[in-house]
Scaffold this motif. Structure first.
Motif, mmCIF file in Angstrom:
data_model
loop_
_atom_site.group_PDB
_atom_site.id
_atom_site.type_symbol
_atom_site.label_atom_id
_atom_site.label_comp_id
_atom_site.label_asym_id
_atom_site.label_seq_id
_atom_site.Cartn_x
_atom_site.Cartn_y
_atom_site.Cartn_z
ATOM 1 N N SER B 29 -73.225 -2.711 10.866
ATOM 2 C CA SER B 29 -73.284 -4.247 11.097
ATOM 3 C C SER B 29 -72.156 -5.071 10.688
ATOM 4 O O SER B 29 -71.510 -5.890 11.153
ATOM 5 C CB SER B 29 -74.568 -4.577 10.732
ATOM 6 O OG SER B 29 -74.620 -5.927 10.676
ATOM 7 N N LEU B 30 -71.878 -4.438 9.238
ATOM 8 C CA LEU B 30 -70.750 -5.068 8.494
ATOM 9 C C LEU B 30 -69.364 -5.045 9.306
ATOM 10 O O LEU B 30 -68.572 -6.138 9.745
ATOM 11 C CB LEU B 30 -70.463 -4.756 7.271
ATOM 12 C CG LEU B 30 -69.589 -5.096 6.354
ATOM 13 C CD1 LEU B 30 -69.844 -6.771 5.919
ATOM 14 C CD2 LEU B 30 -69.369 -4.408 4.914
ATOM 15 N N ALA B 33 -69.254 -7.414 12.426
ATOM 16 C CA ALA B 33 -69.314 -8.754 11.931
ATOM 17 C C ALA B 33 -67.539 -8.817 11.635
ATOM 18 O O ALA B 33 -67.168 -10.120 12.242
ATOM 19 C CB ALA B 33 -69.834 -9.008 10.921
ATOM 20 N N ASN B 36 -65.709 -9.213 15.380
ATOM 21 C CA ASN B 36 -66.283 -10.298 16.165
ATOM 22 C C ASN B 36 -67.382 -9.607 17.096
ATOM 23 O O ASN B 36 -67.220 -10.073 18.363
ATOM 24 C CB ASN B 36 -65.110 -10.694 16.940
ATOM 25 C CG ASN B 36 -64.426 -11.747 16.020
ATOM 26 O OD1 ASN B 36 -64.871 -12.510 15.303
ATOM 27 N ND2 ASN B 36 -63.095 -11.763 16.344
ATOM 28 N N ARG B 37 -68.027 -8.757 16.834
ATOM 29 C CA ARG B 37 -69.339 -8.269 17.581
ATOM 30 C C ARG B 37 -70.345 -9.064 17.056
ATOM 31 O O ARG B 37 -70.491 -9.538 15.811
ATOM 32 C CB ARG B 37 -69.327 -6.810 17.484
ATOM 33 C CG ARG B 37 -68.107 -6.212 17.870
ATOM 34 C CD ARG B 37 -67.843 -5.946 19.237
ATOM 35 N NE ARG B 37 -69.097 -5.159 19.790
ATOM 36 C CZ ARG B 37 -69.412 -5.207 21.113
ATOM 37 N NH1 ARG B 37 -68.653 -6.122 22.131
ATOM 38 N NH2 ARG B 37 -70.370 -4.574 21.726
ATOM 39 N N PRO B 38 -71.427 -8.991 17.694
ATOM 40 C CA PRO B 38 -72.905 -9.366 17.364
ATOM 41 C C PRO B 38 -73.303 -8.690 16.313
ATOM 42 O O PRO B 38 -73.718 -7.411 16.586
ATOM 43 C CB PRO B 38 -73.578 -9.796 18.560
ATOM 44 C CG PRO B 38 -73.099 -8.665 19.475
ATOM 45 C CD PRO B 38 -71.897 -8.665 18.892
ATOM 46 N N PRO B 39 -73.537 -9.260 15.057
ATOM 47 C CA PRO B 39 -74.016 -8.180 13.955
ATOM 48 C C PRO B 39 -75.386 -7.703 13.885
ATOM 49 O O PRO B 39 -75.623 -6.435 13.848
ATOM 50 C CB PRO B 39 -73.496 -9.013 12.536
ATOM 51 C CG PRO B 39 -73.450 -10.516 12.873
ATOM 52 C CD PRO B 39 -73.181 -10.398 14.626
#
Lengths: 191, 109
Positions: B29-30, B33, B36-39
């Motif tokens: 997830s980090l 982010a 530029n992707r949805p975390p």
């Protein structure tokens, strides 16, 4: 030393994760808002392209009628006669393609023009013009001061010089003015 | 394998599965982010995808377990078979707990 380095990296990762988790919801919202805006931008661009295509394909609009609204201290007969004379001057406008009309020349047709009625001279002043399929002139009429002439117009020397002073000859002059206007594109500028 | 040793193995398997799922999802997830992707969406997807991999990683590869199952079934060593099932169950519990924790992190969406 390597242990401290390892701890440092672990701390960086842990801190980064904490900060990331703290802001993840906001980042997510920003991402989806951005996606939504992208879709809206795409749709708007499509709509704009369609509108532009429609606008390019539309039939050319022409002047279908000319209305003259004359204000001034005149009786009914004088007003009618002035309307007739001014109507003769503006008659060649009918049928002209709107986009090809030169606004300055349309104004110059009547602005500060001297019309003679039963031996008395009247001066027309154009207050405003709406150039549309139903073109409308708003005119003020006042008695012309002695010795005034069309050549003193502020509209422009070109317009003043080739427009004759007599209404009877105005038809051909306007045709010439309109045909000249085809080659010149200027913004509307009221005199 | 003694009883104490077996408990350690169970706990270790549980923690490894949990760590694989949690760590993989959070760090993924980090990374999302940063790219530029949805975390949160990425985190949820990774948690679901990593569940099975966490299970495999915790068991230390599939073949050994399968071999033990085979020996347990064919050789009728029910005790070994039960132990391996417990280990797999613990790994699954750890992976699923990680998945649930990740899901709860983005549950306000």
């Amino acid at each position: 030393m390597p242990r401290k380095l390892g701890l440092l990296f672990l701390g960086i990762i842990a801190g980064g994760l904490l900060v990331h988790l703290f802001h993840a919801a906001r980042l997510e919202k920003i991402y989806w808002d951005k996606e939504k805006l992208k879709v809206e931008l795409f749709e708007t661009t499509e709509r704009l392209a369609r509108g532009e295509a429609l606008w390019a394909d539309r039939p050319a609009e022409k002047v279908s009628s000319v209305e003259l609204v004359i204000t001034g201290e005149l009786d009914d007969f004088e007003e009618l006669e002035l309307q007739r004379q001014a109507g003769e001057i503006t008659a060649p406008l009918i049928g002209s393609v709107l986009e090809e009309l030169e606004p300055e020349l349309v104004v110059a047709l009547l602005h500060r023009r001297k019309l003679t009625l039963e031996g008395k001279d009247y001066r027309l002043d154009v207050n405003w013009v709406v150039i549309a399929p139903r073109t409308r002139f708003n005119l003020s009429v006042s008695p012309a001061p002695a010795g005034s002439s069309r050549a003193k117009n502020r509209v422009g020397e070109g317009a003043a010089s080739f427009l004759p002073p007599q209404p009877s000859a105005c038809g051909s002059a306007l045709t010439a003015a309109v045909s000249r206007a085809h080659g010149q594109k200027k913004g509307l500028r009221f005199p | 394998m003694g009883k104490e040793n077996f408990l350690v193995t169970l706990l270790l398997t549980f923690c490894v599965a949990l760590g694989v799922n949690l760590g993989g999802s959070l760090l993924g997830s980090l990374g999302a982010a940063l790219l530029n992707r949805p975390p949160l969406k990425t985190m949820h997807e990774l948690a679901a995808e990593l569940k099975i991999w966490a299970l495999v990683a915790a068991l230390g590869g599939t073949f050994g377990v399968i071999r033990t199952f085979e020996a347990g079934v064919l050789g009728r060593h029910i005790g070994d078979l039960t132990r391996q099932l417990l280990v797999v169950g613990c790994a699954f519990l750890g992976a699923h707990l990680g998945y649930l924790i990740i899901m709860s992190l983005g549950s306000h969406r």
